[in-house]
Design an enzyme around this catalytic site. Structure first.
Site, PDB file in Angstrom:
ATOM      1  N   MET A  78      -5.685   8.467   5.642  1.00 48.07           N
ATOM      2  CA  MET A  78      -5.168   8.633   4.287  1.00 48.07           C
ATOM      3  C   MET A  78      -3.802   9.312   4.296  1.00 48.07           C
ATOM      4  SD  MET A  78      -8.637   9.640   2.196  1.00 48.07           S
ATOM      5  CE  MET A  78      -7.743   9.853   0.652  1.00 48.07           C
ATOM      6  N   ALA A 110      -1.272   6.761   5.246  1.00 45.48           N
ATOM      7  CA  ALA A 110      -0.978   5.830   4.156  1.00 45.48           C
ATOM      8  C   ALA A 110      -0.223   6.499   3.019  1.00 45.48           C
ATOM      9  CB  ALA A 110      -2.278   5.227   3.626  1.00 45.48           C
ATOM     10  N   GLU A 111      -0.569   7.745   2.732  1.00 49.03           N
ATOM     11  CA  GLU A 111      -0.001   8.425   1.574  1.00 49.03           C
ATOM     12  C   GLU A 111       1.427   8.899   1.809  1.00 49.03           C
ATOM     13  OE1 GLU A 111      -1.145   8.737  -1.377  1.00 49.03           O
ATOM     14  OE2 GLU A 111      -3.287   8.346  -1.275  1.00 49.03           O
ATOM     15  N   SER A 112       1.677   9.538   2.944  1.00 45.51           N
ATOM     16  CA  SER A 112       2.972  10.195   3.126  1.00 45.51           C
ATOM     17  C   SER A 112       3.625   9.958   4.475  1.00 45.51           C
ATOM     18  CB  SER A 112       2.794  11.707   2.947  1.00 45.51           C
ATOM     19  OG  SER A 112       2.022  12.238   4.018  1.00 45.51           O
ATOM     20  N   TYR A 139      -4.254  -0.547  -1.427  1.00 44.71           N
ATOM     21  CA  TYR A 139      -4.437   0.790  -0.858  1.00 44.71           C
ATOM     22  C   TYR A 139      -5.710   0.846  -0.021  1.00 44.71           C
ATOM     23  CZ  TYR A 139      -5.221   5.845  -0.708  1.00 44.71           C
ATOM     24  OH  TYR A 139      -5.451   7.135  -0.297  1.00 44.71           O
TER      25      TYR A 139
END
Length: 229
Positions: free
Chosen positions: A124, A127-129, A216
């Site tokens: 995560m 994927a997020e940052s 996502y």
């Protein structure tokens, strides 16, 4: 809730003009912290405020801490939608190892403390940052796990703490654990809640059919080398 929502819309009528710093980003659906959903034609995050352009004309400006999510309102075809399916153990296991990623030790310790899978959290964060604690999305999400200020506040993290790697991870992992308890540890629904908000999952009785949310989930599953259900 209805009264608060009405007050927001009434306030919006007063914001018919204002300076725009840079181009406004396009979006179609804003989910507010009071649970209301708002159709918009565009938005722009300006420091700690978000300005929305409304379909009927005019603008609405609110504190970013009153905005739960901003979602691109593109619906995927029925055949592309993701079904709920428990395909991954989201809980921490004694055999779990420290992720070989930036902040691997911190991710591992935070996941262990909250009984969550370190590999899931690492996927995560990727994927997020892309492991950048200073990351800020055009929608106002911040830090390693891209917490919206409204979500961070729910888990006791102040606005000025969001970019702290330890606090950001702790808040994001606690939120994911909360989603797991709410959605029976079903990974697609947990990820959908993290991306689009738990209210969207409730509204659609499963993974909401937003293209952004579907992509996502597919991305996280890809990082985990899982087959998308």
């Amino acid at each position: 809730m209805a009264a608060r929502s009405s007050s927001l819309l009434a306030l919006g009528a007063l914001w018919l003009a204002g300076a725009v710093v840079g181009p406004a980003a396009r979006a179609e659906l804003a989910i507010l912290a009071d649970g209301s959903w708002l159709k918009v034609t565009a938005y722009e995050v300006q420091d700690r405020k978000v300005r929305f352009d409304l379909p009927a004309g005019g603008r609405l400006t609110v504190s970013i801490e009153r905005v739960e999510r901003i979602i691109d309102d593109e619906i995927v075809p029925e055949e592309e939608r993701i079904e709920d399916d428990g395909v991954f153990v989201v809980a921490f296991r004694d055999t779990d190892e420290v992720p070989e990623t930036p902040y691997g030790e911190l991710i591992y310790e935070t996941a262990r403390r909250h009984s969550m899978s370190p590999s899931l959290i690492a996927a995560m964060v990727r994927a997020e940052s892309a492991f950048d604690p200073g990351a800020v999305s055009p929608k106002g999400a911040r830090g390693l796990l891209q917490l919206m200020p409204a979500t961070a506040s729910r888990f006791g993290i102040r606005f000025d703490e969001i970019h702290d790697p330890e606090k950001n991870l702790d808040g994001g992992v606690r939120y994911l654990k909360w989603l797991g308890e709410r959605f029976a540890h079903d990974l697609p629904r947990m990820l959908a809640g993290y991306n689009a908000g738990e209210g969207a999952v409730d509204r659609y009785a499963g993974v909401p059919p937003f293209r952004e949310t579907t992509n996502y989930i597919k991305r996280i599953f890809g990082f985990l080398e899982l087959e998308v259900p």
